[in-house]
Write an enzyme that holds these catalytic residues in place. Sequence first.
Site, PDB file in Angstrom:
ATOM      1  N   SER A   1      -1.215  -0.979  -4.367  1.00 36.55           N
ATOM      2  CA  SER A   1      -2.375  -0.093  -4.460  1.00 36.55           C
ATOM      3  C   SER A   1      -2.082   1.183  -3.682  1.00 36.55           C
ATOM      4  CB  SER A   1      -3.625  -0.779  -3.919  1.00 36.55           C
ATOM      5  OG  SER A   1      -3.529  -0.949  -2.534  1.00 36.55           O
TER       6      SER A   1
ATOM      7  N   LYS B   1       0.870  -1.165   0.000  1.00 38.26           N
ATOM      8  CA  LYS B   1       0.000   0.000   0.000  1.00 38.26           C
ATOM      9  C   LYS B   1       0.909   1.216   0.000  1.00 38.26           C
ATOM     10  CE  LYS B   1      -4.150   1.611   2.393  1.00 38.26           C
ATOM     11  NZ  LYS B   1      -5.058   1.212   3.488  1.00 38.26           N
TER      12      LYS B   1
END
Lengths: 351, 351, 351, 351
Positions: free
Chosen positions: B223, B153
């Site tokens: 992401s 992330k």
Amino acid sequence: MPSLRAHVYRVPADGPDDVSGVEALFAAGLKPQHVVAVLGKTEGNGCVNDFTRGYATRSFENLFARYGVEGVSLVMSGGTEGALSPHWTVFAREASDAPAERALAIGTARTPPLPARHLGRREQVLLVAEGVRAAMRDAGIDNPSDVHFVQIKCPLLTLSRIAAAEAACETVATRDTLKSMGLSRGASALGVAVALGEADPETMADEDICTRYDLFSRCASTSAGVELTDHEIVVLGMGAGWSGPLSIDHAVMQNAVDSASVRQARDRLPERARLMAVLAKAEPDPSGKIAGRRHTMLDDSDISGTRHARAFVGGVLAGLFGMTDLYVSGGAEHQGPSGGGPVAIIVEKES
Amino acid sequence: MPSLRAHVYRVPADGPDDVSGVEALFAAGLKPQHVVAVLGKTEGNGCVNDFTRGYATRSFENLFARYGVEGVSLVMSGGTEGALSPHWTVFAREASDAPAERALAIGTARTPPLPARHLGRREQVLLVAEGVRAAMRDAGIDNPSDVHFVQIKCPLLTLSRIAAAEAACETVATRDTLKSMGLSRGASALGVAVALGEADPETMADEDICTRYDLFSRCASTSAGVELTDHEIVVLGMGAGWSGPLSIDHAVMQNAVDSASVRQARDRLPERARLMAVLAKAEPDPSGKIAGRRHTMLDDSDISGTRHARAFVGGVLAGLFGMTDLYVSGGAEHQGPSGGGPVAIIVEKES
Amino acid sequence: MPSLRAHVYRVPADGPDDVSGVEALFAAGLKPQHVVAVLGKTEGNGCVNDFTRGYATRSFENLFARYGVEGVSLVMSGGTEGALSPHWTVFAREASDAPAERALAIGTARTPPLPARHLGRREQVLLVAEGVRAAMRDAGIDNPSDVHFVQIKCPLLTLSRIAAAEAACETVATRDTLKSMGLSRGASALGVAVALGEADPETMADEDICTRYDLFSRCASTSAGVELTDHEIVVLGMGAGWSGPLSIDHAVMQNAVDSASVRQARDRLPERARLMAVLAKAEPDPSGKIAGRRHTMLDDSDISGTRHARAFVGGVLAGLFGMTDLYVSGGAEHQGPSGGGPVAIIVEKES
Amino acid sequence: MPSLRAHVYRVPADGPDDVSGVEALFAAGLKPQHVVAVLGKTEGNGCVNDFTRGYATRSFENLFARYGVEGVSLVMSGGTEGALSPHWTVFAREASDAPAERALAIGTARTPPLPARHLGRREQVLLVAEGVRAAMRDAGIDNPSDVHFVQIKCPLLTLSRIAAAEAACETVATRDTLKSMGLSRGASALGVAVALGEADPETMADEDICTRYDLFSRCASTSAGVELTDHEIVVLGMGAGWSGPLSIDHAVMQNAVDSASVRQARDRLPERARLMAVLAKAEPDPSGKIAGRRHTMLDDSDISGTRHARAFVGGVLAGLFGMTDLYVSGGAEHQGPSGGGPVAIIVEKES
């Protein structure tokens, strides 16, 4: 004894009006008058406001008109979701001097016009059953178990047809034209089921159509079109009076992840054979679940459930077959079990 | 010698705020403080205006706060197209008295905060590479070939971060906040590639990020999230100091219909083993073609290409594995080859 | 004689969870316990899978919980199509020393819980009518013609409520949970019509609900929520016991292009007054035509008709009022005439 | 002295291929060879995969071919969002014995073919400017202030045109075919601006095209089509050598809620006159705000921003004019100010 021989061509389309690939087939020797049907996947949404179907139909009508050919069954299914590839599948047949053997058989029939008052009712089921039997005869297929795919283009109710029926003091099954499409598809599929001995016409009632989904045909694929009042029927199966390297079999997917049934059908076909066409129906499982897990296709107000279903089942089949120009069509009332659907596979033996 | 033991749970979700299944795990004995990460598939569009991710993250933050637990990596991927099923995959680890053997290993790390001027540039690649190495150490994995999935992330640029950087006379890689998400995902994936020896940091330039797609990691999944300025890294692999029945392997799909690679990866895992999780990345092939046939994902102005790709690759994988609660995520810059993507498979040996 | 005083605030929202603007109102002196209702426009699709409503509701629940305040009516309407701007409209009321004059009055009421067997039936109409009368009393409004907007949050049927009813040998109006939302909205709107003397409860039958659209209320705005089993009712009107600079009036748009009715309503309000809020309902004309011309809202399988309607009517009203943070909500069963809808306008006299 | 006389017809369309209304005009006396242009609103998405434009164009080509007429400018704009109604606006002109007075004038021109290397560059601006001057001469309009709408159909780059240019060692402005559409629209609009004295060609550089949006034309409306390599130009204005009851004026909306400018333009036209056509361009404000309030058009990954903009501005204009068969088109690079757009109004004086 001479025979009939079927041909199947899968032709890429650059757009709904791109019939150049079929023109190229004609230039290469395919006789336009031998063409029986064109099944198209066009890149619209496959729903109400999908004009790619009409655009493609018009383009093929113009093409065949230039060759003086009429009566080709043009079945356009909108929606190439996921990686599905827009394409035409052309079915042709011709007389052959080769000896008859068991091979892909194609038969066609048209029913008499369907009165509007019969649409979506038992009478339509019976009319279609008679038409399917005629198409089987045309294909030279006696045994229902030799039939592997029945494509039907059926009529729908328009406001003017409803008005005319009611002016004649008749009733119609529905006054909702969109709903009439589902009823006509469902009744046509049940007609296939009756012709193939999968359902008993005696015990079937008007109310069963689009409600009793335990009644279904294992190999019907139906779509409604505004341009006809009768039914165009194409039967695909294995026929004794045919020749050539093509064979067909089919699977019935029990749900959207049932690749095993499809693999088994493929394995029943000759091993060393080239894949020529895959024809399938798909729908979002109405139970809201697949294999016990919730899906969100029917709750999605941004993307129609039929689009989700085509994309997903397209992936299941493309993963199996390694190709993306598959005919995957939505709207599967009585076409395979609820949440599942029929899958026909056509292969060409290596020569 | 005692060992570490990894646990993986796949939990259905009735909505973005339904954490009841994870609460039930806690009630059944899972210690909240053992949870390392939650990877979620939520039912939004997975694109810009997908608020199901934030809603789910908030719901888990509240849940863990109630148990006094902080620092769990919450990675929410929007989009359950096709028949994909909304669910959470919970990763936990704990000390065990069982003897160490080769089993699924989970390691985590956080990098130092990334200065805005470094985002989407070579510095981010190097920072992430260092973080991945730290997470490998945390997992006790020395050999890069034992790493099978790296979930990251990463941060993005916001208008205020850009303004602060420019006020300090610094430049940023882009002033487009949406584009910064892709750059950050791409640089993070290249950081994985560097850490695993798949790409050479010496010859890598700022300009290569999100342009030279021949550079990629075989097992990165990244992401971008607005809520962090550093990187949360979770490494999954096979570790010598671990115990328990879980194993992992991975495939690299070369394109969207490449089921063969996935089947081979599955076949490398123990035969009689229960599938615990499938983690994959998918994207529309930027060439506009798959296996030589045109797809329409990138021309569709009604449905985002990432949604098509998830639905379709979801179908490919669901057809293989017979289940629909798969983690299939979009946005695959430098994560697998162009048009393809990594697929990790976790199984539990039968006891 | 002292009075009551109403306050209305229009607060921009940066996302479904952005309640910072309301927090700022509290910091600036608004007492949280004076807040009666929050009407929100959130940026979801306003249809089945719109999670921005739940996310916003949760965010406000958390906010009010921090201040120890309960019972605020939270009505979230999804869909900011076109240029509509996400925002919250906060309604508050407090005692005032100012002499009573005629001004904006706000009254609230909750009905007793509605048994599942009554939902979508005449009993719900009567229960709501009683609740509306109670809210009018709470607002000190005697004359129905002084009521200009009635916002109702009503229950819906869930699978478990249906099961419980059927276990008790009761029947429900529908077993389709989505359809129950429309029935509940429609019955609630007819309850407003009964309370305001617009419809005769004696001649109203169960079958009229969501079929006889010639029956409607000129100022009902209803929405169904899964989180309640009773009805939250907010009545807005002109009351004699109130003070302050706020006034309200309303129009009934006869169709989607009927700006004239809205302009007339605006002209009935004080000329030199600042616009505080516009509250409207919109729907695609079910006839398929507006002013004799075909619209395509109901044939569009890519965008829901309610989204088209909000975008368009939002444009009509924004063009009139020159602002985009308007409350335009879809789903207008029995709320204004078929294809039209009520529009309430609140202004503040210049001091 | 005899004159020219313009005719304008607004014809409903039941679908992209419904040209029956125009056929009816021919049957009623309109000479097909007098038709200069058809501007259509078709019910597709107005974006990349909108095939309703091609379908409509094909249908009109077939229609005019049946009458032996060539060279009619066919401009199809997809997208009838909100309550906008699919329709054709037919422009015709003919010689008249009536004395010349000041009335609606229509002039047309085609430019020479545009070399691919000039597309989206200053050379295209200058070529279009020359063409607009030619169309003004054809309309008999000397004074740029008498021009109220300039519709241009311009070319785009295809892969084969790019390849041919590069084979000839030339460069193109972009290798992205979609981007080339915006550049061509923008350069064409700037060509109008140059012809009308709104922009100085001397100081304009290649880099200004689609970046310096402070440069714009108050009355350009441009669209790119794959079927041509030159430009089709239609100028609408007030001309001294014309007769008949038609007049035109135009407004420039400063933003999407600027109804005041449109009302003023309408008020400059004869009061007792029948509205014949409204032609407008709309776009989502690139600033993300309108009148200080956030809009969500550009963040919506489900619905394209151009669709939102057409629906909303369609509502603004329909609320003003009370009709829904308005030509509202998206994609407004250099056509009106950023976030705003030109609106032309044509009326017919009562006789």
